[in-house]
Design an enzyme around this catalytic site. Structure first.
Site, short mmCIF file in Angstrom:
data_model
loop_
_atom_site.label_atom_id
_atom_site.label_comp_id
_atom_site.label_asym_id
_atom_site.label_seq_id
_atom_site.Cartn_x
_atom_site.Cartn_y
_atom_site.Cartn_z
N LYS A 136 39.05 37.23 17.82
CA LYS A 136 39.68 35.90 17.90
C LYS A 136 40.12 35.41 16.52
CE LYS A 136 39.57 35.44 22.37
NZ LYS A 136 40.81 35.55 23.15
N ASN A 191 46.93 35.12 27.25
CA ASN A 191 45.68 34.45 27.58
C ASN A 191 44.57 35.40 28.04
OD1 ASN A 191 43.99 32.11 28.89
ND2 ASN A 191 44.48 33.53 30.57
N LEU A 246 55.84 33.84 30.83
CA LEU A 246 54.98 34.97 31.20
C LEU A 246 53.55 34.59 30.82
CD1 LEU A 246 54.28 37.99 31.83
CD2 LEU A 246 55.08 38.53 29.53
N TYR A 292 33.90 39.93 19.49
CA TYR A 292 34.70 38.79 19.93
C TYR A 292 35.15 37.87 18.79
CZ TYR A 292 36.10 35.00 23.10
OH TYR A 292 36.80 34.04 23.77
N1 LIG Z 1 36.12 29.82 28.72
C1 LIG Z 1 35.80 29.67 27.45
O1 LIG Z 1 34.75 29.10 27.13
C2 LIG Z 1 36.75 30.16 26.38
C3 LIG Z 1 36.58 29.65 25.08
C4 LIG Z 1 37.44 30.08 24.08
C5 LIG Z 1 38.45 30.98 24.36
N2 LIG Z 1 38.57 31.47 25.63
C6 LIG Z 1 39.65 32.45 25.85
O2 LIG Z 1 40.53 31.96 26.85
C7 LIG Z 1 41.15 33.06 27.53
C8 LIG Z 1 41.03 32.83 29.03
O3 LIG Z 1 39.67 32.83 29.39
P1 LIG Z 1 39.10 31.98 30.61
O4 LIG Z 1 38.05 31.10 30.06
O5 LIG Z 1 40.19 31.39 31.41
O6 LIG Z 1 38.35 33.17 31.39
P2 LIG Z 1 38.42 33.65 32.92
O7 LIG Z 1 38.36 32.49 33.85
O8 LIG Z 1 37.38 34.71 33.02
O9 LIG Z 1 39.87 34.31 33.02
C9 LIG Z 1 40.17 35.50 32.32
C10 LIG Z 1 41.51 36.01 32.77
O10 LIG Z 1 41.80 37.22 32.04
C11 LIG Z 1 42.19 38.22 32.95
N3 LIG Z 1 41.83 39.54 32.46
C12 LIG Z 1 40.63 39.97 31.97
N4 LIG Z 1 40.68 41.28 31.69
C13 LIG Z 1 41.94 41.70 32.00
C14 LIG Z 1 42.59 42.95 31.97
N5 LIG Z 1 41.96 44.07 31.57
N6 LIG Z 1 43.88 43.03 32.37
C15 LIG Z 1 44.53 41.93 32.80
N7 LIG Z 1 43.96 40.70 32.88
C16 LIG Z 1 42.67 40.60 32.49
C17 LIG Z 1 41.42 37.89 34.24
O11 LIG Z 1 42.13 38.42 35.38
P3 LIG Z 1 41.68 39.63 36.30
O12 LIG Z 1 40.18 39.71 36.27
O13 LIG Z 1 42.25 39.29 37.64
O14 LIG Z 1 42.35 40.83 35.68
C18 LIG Z 1 41.51 36.37 34.25
O15 LIG Z 1 42.71 35.95 34.83
C19 LIG Z 1 40.44 34.33 27.02
O16 LIG Z 1 41.25 34.96 26.06
C20 LIG Z 1 39.17 33.80 26.37
O17 LIG Z 1 38.72 34.64 25.34
C21 LIG Z 1 37.76 31.07 26.64
#
Ligand SMILES: NC(=O)c1ccc[n+]([C@@H]2O[C@H](COP(=O)([O-])OP(=O)(O)OC[C@H]3O[C@@H](n4cnc5c(N)ncnc54)[C@H](OP(=O)(O)O)[C@@H]3O)[C@@H](O)[C@H]2O)c1
Length: 264
Positions: free
Chosen positions: A159, A90, A9, A155
């Protein structure tokens, strides 16, 4: 003896790290339950993965800021006769406005998506994993968990919670064959900074700080299978995490497990 197909999942599977996790797990032959709000994206990904790997992909459009979402997701899984062997918590985003100026609904949504839903989904899948004596849980934390608190941002605290909670759970569940890993990426190319409204500032950062989601997912998936409770992917991020936290997290983990007067 044939090994049953496992099911993963993945929340937030419509973009970035979540979509990459889905691709990686499908390539290993796992069936998938893909969750996010944008159903069109999930349908497209499900088709791609079924065509490429012949795996079963179920899609559920759900907003994790809705407190009823974790139970609705599990009901969806059970209705389809599936069990969750791998959970990738995620889905996430970051607010970018000052605390006092941000409407409560937005702050509550951040907490619900990245704290409560993560914890509740974990709580819902753990009994089955424990009973089957096999499970893998990857919780997306961040390098931000090692950083000093950011002014006005929930944030880093959120985290940090995910980082601590994942290690605590790993201690409790590892004897039952359930591994829990906090995956702590640094800057990763995805839609995250667009959503946060920080794409311009992020693009000015040196490229050495950036990773592709494939590298993040590869490291995270290898770590959870190897039983490592914390994964900081990439050399630069590792150096930064150690610099920001003087006691190495591996030692913290051992200390936490050894000297807990409240252990049950
Ligand atoms: N990118 C970075 O630099 C980075 C660094 C450290 C940690 N992270 C962490 O990695 C994880 C993934 O981030 P990412 O970088 O892949 O960002 P992303 O490309 O913006 O993807 C975020 C995902 O979360 C989903 N999401 C957001 N709000 C939601 C909600 N209310 N209900 C259901 N789904 C939701 C979005 O889907 P929908 O919009 O379709 O709902 C999307 O699939 C996050 O937890 C983030 O904090 C990211």
């Amino acid at each position: 003896m044939t090994v049953p197909t496992r099911t993963a999942l993945v929340t937030g599977a419509s973009a970035g790290i979540g979509a990459t996790f889905a691709r990686t797990l499908a390539a290993e032959g796992l069936d998938l339950v893909l969750v996010a709000r944008r159903k069109d994206r999930l349908d497209e990904l499900a088709q791609e993965l079924t065509d490429a790997h012949g795996v079963r992909c179920e899609v559920l459009a759900a907003d994790l800021s809705d407190p009823g979402a974790p139970r609705a997701i599990m009901a969806f899984v059970e209705d389809r006769g599936l069990v969750v062997d791998v959970l990738v918590n995620n889905a996430g985003m970051s607010g970018s406005t000052a605390f006092a100026e941000t409407p409560w609904d937005s702050l509550a949504a951040e907490l619900q998506v990245m704290v409560t839903a993560v914890t509740e989904l974990t709580h819902l899948v753990v009994p089955g994993m424990k009973q089957r004596r096999w499970g893998r849980i990857v919780n997306l934390s961040s390098l931000a968990a090692f950083a000093p608190p950011g002014e006005s941002l929930l944030y880093t605290g959120i985290k940090s919670y995910v980082l601590d909670m994942s290690q605590a759970l790993d201690m409790e569940l590892k004897p039952f064959g359930v591994h829990v890993t906090a995956l702590c990426p640094g800057f990763t190319h995805s839609e995250f900074h667009q959503t946060m409204g920080s794409a311009e500032a992020a693009s000015a950062l040196p490229s050495v700080l950036w990773q592709e989601p494939e590298a993040v997912v590869r490291a995270g998936w290898a770590s959870v299978n190897a039983g490592k409770p914390v994964c900081v992917p990439g050399l630069v991020n590792k150096v930064l995490s150690h610099g920001m936290r003087p006691v190495p997290f591996r030692l913290q983990y051992v200390l936490g497990r050894t000297f807990n007067p409240f252990k049950h």
